[in-house]
Motif scaffolding. Sequence first.
Motif, PDB file in Angstrom:
ATOM      1  N   VAL A 123       0.833  -1.206   0.000  1.00  0.00           N
ATOM      2  CA  VAL A 123       0.000   0.000   0.000  1.00  0.00           C
ATOM      3  C   VAL A 123       0.867   1.255   0.000  1.00  0.00           C
ATOM      4  O   VAL A 123       0.579   2.231  -0.709  1.00  0.00           O
ATOM      5  N   GLY A 124       1.962   1.255   0.781  1.00  0.00           N
ATOM      6  CA  GLY A 124       2.848   2.414   0.814  1.00  0.00           C
ATOM      7  C   GLY A 124       3.485   2.676  -0.535  1.00  0.00           C
ATOM      8  O   GLY A 124       3.644   3.837  -0.935  1.00  0.00           O
ATOM      9  N   SER A 125       3.865   1.634  -1.265  1.00  0.00           N
ATOM     10  CA  SER A 125       4.451   1.807  -2.599  1.00  0.00           C
ATOM     11  C   SER A 125       3.449   2.443  -3.545  1.00  0.00           C
ATOM     12  O   SER A 125       3.812   3.298  -4.366  1.00  0.00           O
ATOM     13  N   ALA A 126       2.188   2.043  -3.424  1.00  0.00           N
ATOM     14  CA  ALA A 126       1.152   2.638  -4.271  1.00  0.00           C
ATOM     15  C   ALA A 126       0.893   4.095  -3.892  1.00  0.00           C
ATOM     16  O   ALA A 126       0.774   4.975  -4.762  1.00  0.00           O
ATOM     17  N   ALA A 182       2.884   6.222  -2.627  1.00  0.00           N
ATOM     18  CA  ALA A 182       4.001   7.094  -2.993  1.00  0.00           C
ATOM     19  C   ALA A 182       3.770   7.762  -4.341  1.00  0.00           C
ATOM     20  O   ALA A 182       4.309   8.841  -4.617  1.00  0.00           O
ATOM     21  N   PHE A 183       2.957   7.139  -5.196  1.00  0.00           N
ATOM     22  CA  PHE A 183       2.659   7.698  -6.514  1.00  0.00           C
ATOM     23  C   PHE A 183       1.413   8.578  -6.507  1.00  0.00           C
ATOM     24  O   PHE A 183       1.042   9.118  -7.552  1.00  0.00           O
ATOM     25  N   VAL A 239       6.687  11.724  -7.822  1.00  0.00           N
ATOM     26  CA  VAL A 239       7.256  11.039  -6.661  1.00  0.00           C
ATOM     27  C   VAL A 239       8.440  11.823  -6.121  1.00  0.00           C
ATOM     28  O   VAL A 239       9.382  12.142  -6.852  1.00  0.00           O
ATOM     29  N   THR A 240       8.386  12.166  -4.846  1.00  0.00           N
ATOM     30  CA  THR A 240       9.455  12.898  -4.174  1.00  0.00           C
ATOM     31  C   THR A 240       9.792  12.165  -2.875  1.00  0.00           C
ATOM     32  O   THR A 240       9.021  11.311  -2.413  1.00  0.00           O
ATOM     33  N   PRO A 241      10.923  12.484  -2.254  1.00  0.00           N
ATOM     34  CA  PRO A 241      11.227  11.837  -0.962  1.00  0.00           C
ATOM     35  C   PRO A 241      10.131  12.035   0.074  1.00  0.00           C
ATOM     36  O   PRO A 241       9.818  11.121   0.846  1.00  0.00           O
ATOM     37  N   MET A 242       9.511  13.231   0.091  1.00  0.00           N
ATOM     38  CA  MET A 242       8.458  13.481   1.069  1.00  0.00           C
ATOM     39  C   MET A 242       7.194  12.680   0.753  1.00  0.00           C
ATOM     40  O   MET A 242       6.511  12.192   1.657  1.00  0.00           O
ATOM     41  N   GLY A 294       3.672   8.390   2.056  1.00  0.00           N
ATOM     42  CA  GLY A 294       2.948   7.202   1.643  1.00  0.00           C
ATOM     43  C   GLY A 294       3.175   6.025   2.571  1.00  0.00           C
ATOM     44  O   GLY A 294       2.228   5.322   2.950  1.00  0.00           O
ATOM     45  N   PHE A 295       4.414   5.807   2.981  1.00  0.00           N
ATOM     46  CA  PHE A 295       4.702   4.650   3.827  1.00  0.00           C
ATOM     47  C   PHE A 295       4.228   4.854   5.261  1.00  0.00           C
ATOM     48  O   PHE A 295       3.720   3.920   5.885  1.00  0.00           O
ATOM     49  N   PHE A 296       4.380   6.081   5.786  1.00  0.00           N
ATOM     50  CA  PHE A 296       3.830   6.331   7.122  1.00  0.00           C
ATOM     51  C   PHE A 296       2.303   6.215   7.104  1.00  0.00           C
ATOM     52  O   PHE A 296       1.693   5.675   8.034  1.00  0.00           O
TER      53      PHE A 296
END
Length: 422
Positions: free
Chosen positions: A224-227, A229-230, A305-308, A313-315
């Motif tokens: 879910v976090g990978s998704a 992030a986009f 997609v950025t570092p933030m 997304g993962f948090f």
Amino acid sequence: MESTSKSPRLTDKTLNVPSAAHLEYRGVVSASCPQRIHAFDGLRALMMLLGVVVHTLATYTTIPLGDAWGFKDPQTNFACDVGLAGLHSFRMPVFFVLAGFFAALLVARRGLDRFVRNRATRVLVPFVLGYGLLLPLVEWGFFYANQRSLGAATSWVGSFAVARDALFRGDTGHLWFLYYLLCYYALSLLACKVVPRAFAARCHALFARCMASRWGILPFAAVVGSACAFMSSGVLETNTSLLPSPLVLFTYYIFYGFGWFLYGWREELRRLQTGLAIKAGLGFVLFALHSVCALEAIESGAVGVTPMSIASGFFGALLAWVAVLFWLGLALRGASTPKPLLRYLTDASYWIYLVHLPFAITFAGMLAPMAWPALLKVLCVFSATTLVSLLSYALFVRSTFISVLLNGRRYERRFGVEPSVV
């Protein structure tokens, strides 16, 4: 329950799990009402009723919601942003987990043919009717509210023209979750017909191993976090288009699939009741981290997609899964025994969610010219919307054919615990 001989059944043996006879012993199903899993039924209703809160807060946030919300009151409060973000972080994930759980339950108890008929009656028909009747009223409400906020003395007549033009709109509005459920039900039917039983049993065994581990949600959170992030600012999105976003559709399907496999693990559900305080504390920490990262991503104005957005997304994904486990455990601990008032609200929740939005927007429009504090307006709009929605349920739904459509049967208007279909 009556079975059908014409359709394959996803039985307990097929699922490779112990017999459902242990459910009552485990305290998941009430002995007085064995067809109803009160804890999860009530939790599903709560997630629906929180939609009234979400759609009340959306009018008074300080951060613009763009096309996602068509009206903004002059009075705003940052507490509304926090409340809206907090509810959004877990409400629909929990709802789709429960939807998957009850879908698997229905297939196991009734077979595929009756599952199709049940979901067509309870989901497809309300979606079609709501699309034609409720969504134009929503557009009417937004137009009226915006005119009132500009100081128009009356905007009723012009609003009807807007509602007429919205009869053939290209999105699903607040009924998007029904649209997604229909997609997931179709995928479930396909899986039941083509997935080999041996492979399904291995998947259920793998799910059980994940649930037995304290780190078992990490694989789900990683997907879910990978998704996310986009997605914009790394925040789990909703999509109301008639052509759903593949990314959003896939992401919520992970939650739905989790619920489907959770039914196969149902004899161990009481294990979810442990560590609720730890889950709650971890959830608050993750919410703070997710909010900081999301706000940084929004303020940076960066696209893509950025570092933030990755961190957000993962948090956010971890927060969603911790919240899912927390709410499931809390419901099992505190709502396994049916109570008359809660039972009544559970029965009314589907109708309230379907019809509340035009009321919420119209009441917000009525208050738009007032210079009252935002939080006072939130209280007034929420109270009025809930009261009118409940009143309409009591008068026009509970003992009528509409209740048969939404809840599977008519009820007496009094409070009480009565057996019902899922």
